[in-house]
Design a protein around this motif. Structure first.
Motif, mmCIF file in Angstrom:
data_model
loop_
_atom_site.group_PDB
_atom_site.id
_atom_site.type_symbol
_atom_site.label_atom_id
_atom_site.label_comp_id
_atom_site.label_asym_id
_atom_site.label_seq_id
_atom_site.Cartn_x
_atom_site.Cartn_y
_atom_site.Cartn_z
ATOM 1 N N GLU B 4 0.570 -1.127 -0.383
ATOM 2 C CA GLU B 4 -0.123 0.131 0.135
ATOM 3 C C GLU B 4 0.810 0.995 0.080
ATOM 4 O O GLU B 4 2.297 1.059 1.075
ATOM 5 C CB GLU B 4 -1.001 0.408 1.243
ATOM 6 N N VAL B 23 0.724 0.792 -11.082
ATOM 7 C CA VAL B 23 0.024 -0.480 -10.997
ATOM 8 C C VAL B 23 -0.771 -0.738 -12.301
ATOM 9 O O VAL B 23 -0.923 -2.057 -12.743
ATOM 10 C CB VAL B 23 -1.808 0.387 -10.935
ATOM 11 N N MET B 27 -0.395 -4.816 -13.476
ATOM 12 C CA MET B 27 -1.323 -5.627 -13.210
ATOM 13 C C MET B 27 -0.921 -6.306 -14.946
ATOM 14 O O MET B 27 -0.865 -7.830 -14.766
ATOM 15 C CB MET B 27 -2.295 -4.724 -14.850
ATOM 16 N N VAL B 33 -4.597 -4.631 -8.937
ATOM 17 C CA VAL B 33 -3.753 -3.133 -8.242
ATOM 18 C C VAL B 33 -5.275 -2.448 -8.363
ATOM 19 O O VAL B 33 -6.597 -2.729 -8.802
ATOM 20 C CB VAL B 33 -3.109 -3.012 -9.555
ATOM 21 N N SER B 34 -4.982 -1.059 -7.839
ATOM 22 C CA SER B 34 -5.742 -0.317 -7.861
ATOM 23 C C SER B 34 -5.341 1.819 -7.979
ATOM 24 O O SER B 34 -4.049 1.018 -7.012
ATOM 25 C CB SER B 34 -6.970 -0.392 -6.254
ATOM 26 N N TRP B 35 -5.662 2.373 -7.872
ATOM 27 C CA TRP B 35 -4.978 4.101 -8.106
ATOM 28 C C TRP B 35 -6.115 4.957 -7.571
ATOM 29 O O TRP B 35 -7.256 4.780 -8.485
ATOM 30 C CB TRP B 35 -4.234 4.370 -9.245
ATOM 31 N N LEU B 36 -5.854 5.863 -7.059
ATOM 32 C CA LEU B 36 -7.058 6.799 -6.483
ATOM 33 C C LEU B 36 -6.528 7.816 -6.016
ATOM 34 O O LEU B 36 -5.397 8.148 -5.399
ATOM 35 C CB LEU B 36 -8.461 6.090 -5.145
ATOM 36 N N GLU B 57 -4.138 -10.894 -4.425
ATOM 37 C CA GLU B 57 -4.866 -10.827 -3.754
ATOM 38 C C GLU B 57 -5.514 -9.858 -4.045
ATOM 39 O O GLU B 57 -5.424 -8.804 -4.623
ATOM 40 C CB GLU B 57 -5.030 -11.362 -2.104
ATOM 41 N N GLU B 58 -7.232 -10.378 -4.279
ATOM 42 C CA GLU B 58 -8.514 -9.508 -4.318
ATOM 43 C C GLU B 58 -8.345 -7.437 -4.180
ATOM 44 O O GLU B 58 -7.588 -8.218 -2.186
ATOM 45 C CB GLU B 58 -9.639 -9.880 -4.510
ATOM 46 N N VAL B 59 -7.882 -6.825 -4.229
ATOM 47 C CA VAL B 59 -7.673 -5.217 -3.243
ATOM 48 C C VAL B 59 -9.036 -4.949 -2.322
ATOM 49 O O VAL B 59 -10.439 -4.764 -3.113
ATOM 50 C CB VAL B 59 -8.016 -4.185 -4.533
ATOM 51 N N GLY B 60 -8.882 -4.347 -1.289
ATOM 52 C CA GLY B 60 -10.228 -4.303 -0.879
ATOM 53 C C GLY B 60 -10.695 -2.623 -1.127
ATOM 54 O O GLY B 60 -10.804 -2.490 -2.091
ATOM 55 N N SER B 61 -10.160 -1.903 -0.028
ATOM 56 C CA SER B 61 -11.045 -0.366 0.375
ATOM 57 C C SER B 61 -9.583 -0.145 -0.812
ATOM 58 O O SER B 61 -8.581 -0.368 -0.446
ATOM 59 C CB SER B 61 -10.678 -0.078 1.414
ATOM 60 N N PRO B 62 -9.639 0.925 -1.558
ATOM 61 C CA PRO B 62 -8.838 1.538 -2.479
ATOM 62 C C PRO B 62 -8.154 2.875 -1.831
ATOM 63 O O PRO B 62 -6.845 3.516 -2.256
ATOM 64 C CB PRO B 62 -9.138 1.798 -4.141
ATOM 65 N N ILE B 63 -8.693 3.191 -0.427
ATOM 66 C CA ILE B 63 -8.705 4.620 0.254
ATOM 67 C C ILE B 63 -8.012 3.597 1.330
ATOM 68 O O ILE B 63 -8.447 3.039 1.578
ATOM 69 C CB ILE B 63 -9.777 5.090 0.274
ATOM 70 N N ASN B 65 -5.790 3.961 5.073
ATOM 71 C CA ASN B 65 -5.864 4.849 5.912
ATOM 72 C C ASN B 65 -4.434 5.018 6.570
ATOM 73 O O ASN B 65 -4.187 5.920 7.142
ATOM 74 C CB ASN B 65 -7.014 4.105 6.890
#
Lengths: 355, 177, 248
Positions: B4, B23, B27, B33-36, B57-63, B65
């Protein structure tokens, strides 16, 4: 299936609109969904369609009303305050039984609020806001891939039932980039629209589109017809996802962005011997009451996790119908709950239930 | 394994495109992957940032903390995101932009590379983000350099492809720094 | 010998629900005749609004869409952008167009939408039973200006035609009256020209029709016609405001 590509949620919504055969878009800029209009402003004129920036959200939804009345697939998109303004139009669309697709990339309210992600418009999208006895289909994707699939599907649903279908995302889903895989060919159903007011032509009679009827008998009949249609939607279109719900100690009910966090929490909880299930409504209306109710005898409690002060929890309670305890955990203002924060809450609830 | 990462800096330093490149390469390697990006008024003001997740693994929250890694390309970002990093994480900063005094004050582990200086030497300060990515790959082995190269070809418009050999040179310099 | 009824194809053979002496029937009839003469019954699409003429689709014999209050120009925009080759017009009263729908009408004019608007100005709210309209004259008594419209307190009437004529996207504007046969013939000419300007793709066209509302004015039909002549025409003026020289 084509190769995976990396795209922003908002761009994917726009691409899905084109892939669904929708060539007409009317909208008014509002963060955090403006990329939808940037994408369509470029693409739709190239395809011989319409992209028009309206003078207001009110005008935009009424342009949608006009385009739909003459038989076109048509869409608008907005975010919370803009959706408030469009609600009058939603009521007329429902009354006139017109198909239309509305994308709502929800931010935080009330008032001008903030532009960060929220789910504080659950009441607004599922319980109306406009006047009269009407319903809109509401789809709630939780990934960019699903954003694509459900946006395409929303056009089919809108045409099938001649009603408004909303896709409710939130700011982070609109803004985030994720891998998405487009189909080589979309599943598009083309519906005849003999009711369209697209010019009499050789039809032999004139058509009219209206939501007004001052005759009480006829207006009641119209309402009964609408209600019959809504019952049919409830019968046919309920969608949800269940993860680890069998043998769960507690079921977390969550949709959209928050449901993604719960998937991580499930793994974390397993490591400390707690079985957490996720029940994710994909249709927020019609709500999967019966599917959720099936779990009432098996779990200790339900927990609704939302980016709100507690809105979907009311539907969870309706489903559970007093047979289990229902708890709520929410964050507001654009905050997203952390995995540990949610796990702590789950532990607290289970301790309380075990007493 | 899940990384992260927050990448922050001035608008124009290429922090958003650095995240996108990571990301995209992720991929290509079959990772989730996620990008925010930070969006809204912040985009125009001064600092921009993006949240990047590269995971098996599958991405949970893209945001995020908290982050495992904070890439800070200027001083305000260092100040803002120093405490965003988990105790076992690290900060990677552009030492052309963040003073060594400042770095010595933090309890977090810090890696540095004088990315902007090196990029100017190479002829374009816009390459600073590539130096940083090179350094990140050196520290973490999070992605293969070939994936970054392929991602550059996919992400950049064709008229900018002539820059890619220079960017790859910058990446290698970052990797061996 | 049976008399042949000269009834426009584009008007259904029904009894109006409008009050005796109301101008709506006259303007409907004009529109029906113009649509017949232009031979566009099969392609024209009308947009009804909110006001006494909300259900004019009960009388028109061509496709009509009923719109929300003030939004007819937006609805018409949606229609015209999908079907650019069909003639599209809105039929709006002074409350609908000049109060709640001011934004929508200005923006269709600014965009130069190839639309025609028939604007019924009777200086009062008819359907809701006689309240002040944006076009109510100074000193005019209505239910919400019981001692007359005081311009210091209620503000001034809006001169819609003048305002819309200023927009670059507007091609044709004319204010007409329905108070006698001579003026009704002129009104028909203006409406026909407005439709033809749209067909020629020249931009937005509008005809403001000074109309009667005997019921809410508290006058007989004949007195109402006199009231247009004696009060409305002196205040608003009639005649062409834009596009007089267009040959279509």
């Amino acid at each position: 299936m084509s190769e995976k590509v990396l795209m922003k949620g908002n761009d994917v919504i726009a691409e899905a609109c084109i892939r669904a055969g929708c060539l007409h878009y009317f909208g008014y800029p509002i963060t955090p969904q403006t990329e939808i209009s940037h994408y369509l402003a470029k693409r739709l004129p190239e395809l011989g369609g319409t992209f028009l920036q309206a003078e207001s959200e009110i005008a935009a939804i009424n342009m949608v009303y006009g385009a739909s009345a003459v038989g076109a697939r048509v869409m608008t998109s907005s975010s919370s305050p803009g959706i408030s303004l469009k609600q009058e139009g939603f009521s007329y669309i429902a009354g006139a039984e017109l198909p239309a697709v509305v994308i709502d990339v929800v931010r935080c309210g009330p008032g001008l609020g903030g532009i960060l992600p929220g789910q504080c418009d659950y009441f607004q999208v599922t319980k109306g806001g406009g006047h009269g006895d009407y319903r809109n289909i509401v789809l709630a994707p939780n990934s960019v891939q699903e954003l694509y699939e459900l946006t395409v599907e929303s056009f089919n649903l809108a045409d099938k039932y001649r009603m408004l279908c909303m896709v409710m995302a939130d700011g982070s889903m609109g803004q985030m980039m994720e891998a998405v895989q487009f189909k080589d060919k979309e599943d598009i159903t083309v519906y005849d629209k003999p009711w369209a007011t697209n010019g009499m032509g050789n039809r032999g009679h004139s058509n009219f589109i209206t939501s007004v009827n001052v005759n009480p008998d006829e207006l009641e009949k119209t309402n009964l017809r609408l209600q019959a249609k809504y019952r049919l939607v409830e019968k046919n279109e309920i969608r949800y996802e269940e993860i680890n719900c069998e043998n769960a100690d507690i079921i977390v009910v969550s949709y959209g962005t928050t449901s993604r966090i719960i998937k991580n929490v499930i793994k974390k909880a397993k490591k400390i011997g707690i079985n957490v299930g996720l029940f994710r409504p994909i249709t927020l209306w019609p709500y999967p009451y019966e599917a959720l109710a099936k779990h009432t005898d098996k779990v200790k409690a339900f927990l609704s996790v939302e980016l709100s002060a507690g809105q979907m929890i009311e539907d969870v309670r309706l489903a559970v119908n007093g047979k289990s305890n229902c708890y709520f955990y929410g964050r507001m203002g654009g905050h997203i709950p952390a995995q540990q924060e949610l796990l702590d809450e789950i532990i607290r609830i289970l301790k309380k239930e075990d007493k | 394994m899940q990384y992260e990462i927050i990448i922050a800096g001035f608008g124009g330093q290429g922090v958003l495109s650095a995240g996108r490149l990571l990301v995209y390469a992720g991929m290509l390697e079959g990772k989730h992957v996620s990008w925010l990006p930070s969006y809204g008024p912040e985009m125009r003001g001064g600092t921009a940032n993006c949240h990047v997740i590269i995971s098996d693994e599958e991405v949970g929250s893209p945001i995020l903390n908290f982050a495992d890694i904070a890439i800070c390309m200027n001083l305000p970002s260092f100040d803002k995101f120093e405490t965003f990093v988990r105790d076992d994480g690290f900060i990677l900063c552009d030492t052309s932009m963040v003073s060594s005094e400042k770095i010595s004050e933090t309890k977090r582990k810090v890696y540095g590379i004088d990315a902007t200086t090196k990029a100017i030497e190479l002829g374009n300060k816009a390459f600073a983000n590539i130096f940083i990515i090179g350094k990140l790959l050196q520290i973490t082995k999070i992605l293969r350099p070939e994936s970054i190269e392929k991602a550059l070809y996919d992400v950049l418009p064709e008229k900018k492809h002539y820059l890619i050999p220079i960017e790859m040179e910058a990446l290698k310099m970052g990797l061996s720094n | 010998m049976a008399k042949e009824r000269l009834h426009p194809k584009s008007i259904q053979d029904k009894v109006w629900h409008y009050c005796p002496g109301c101008s709506h029937g006259i303007v409907h009839r004009i529109i029906g005749e113009v649509i017949d003469e232009l031979n566009i019954q099969k392609s024209v699409i009308g947009i009804a609004s909110v006001g006494c003429s909300y259900n004019n689709y009960e009388y028109f014999n061509f496709d009509v869409i009923q719109a929300a209050h003030g939004r007819a120009p937006a609805v018409a925009t949606g229609v015209k952008r999908v079907l650019p080759n069909n003639v599209v017009f809105t039929y709006q009263g002074d409350g609908d167009l000049a109060a709640i729908g001011t934004a929508e009408i200005i923006h269709v004019a600014a965009r130069g939408e190839r639309l025609t608007t028939i604007f019924i100005n009777n200086a009062i709210y008819g359907m809701t039973s006689g309240q002040m309209a944006p076009t109510t004259l100074p000193e005019q008594i209505t239910k919400t200006t019981p001692v007359g419209r005081n311009t210091d307190y209620h503000g001034f009437p809006i001169r819609i035609s003048e305002m819309l004529a200023l927009q670059e996207g507007t091609a044709f504007v004319e204010r007409v009256s329905t108070h006698d046969v001579k003026h009704i013939i002129k009104a028909k000419k203006a409406i026909k020209k407005a439709f033809m300007v749209q067909q020629a793709g020249l931009g937005f066209s509008l005809v403001e029709v000074l109309s009667t509302c005997p019921t809410n004015w508290g006058l007989t039909p004949l007195e109402s016609q006199e009231w247009i002549k004696d009060h409305m025409i002196p205040y608003y003026g009639i005649g062409n405001l834009k596009g007089k020289d267009i040959k279509v």
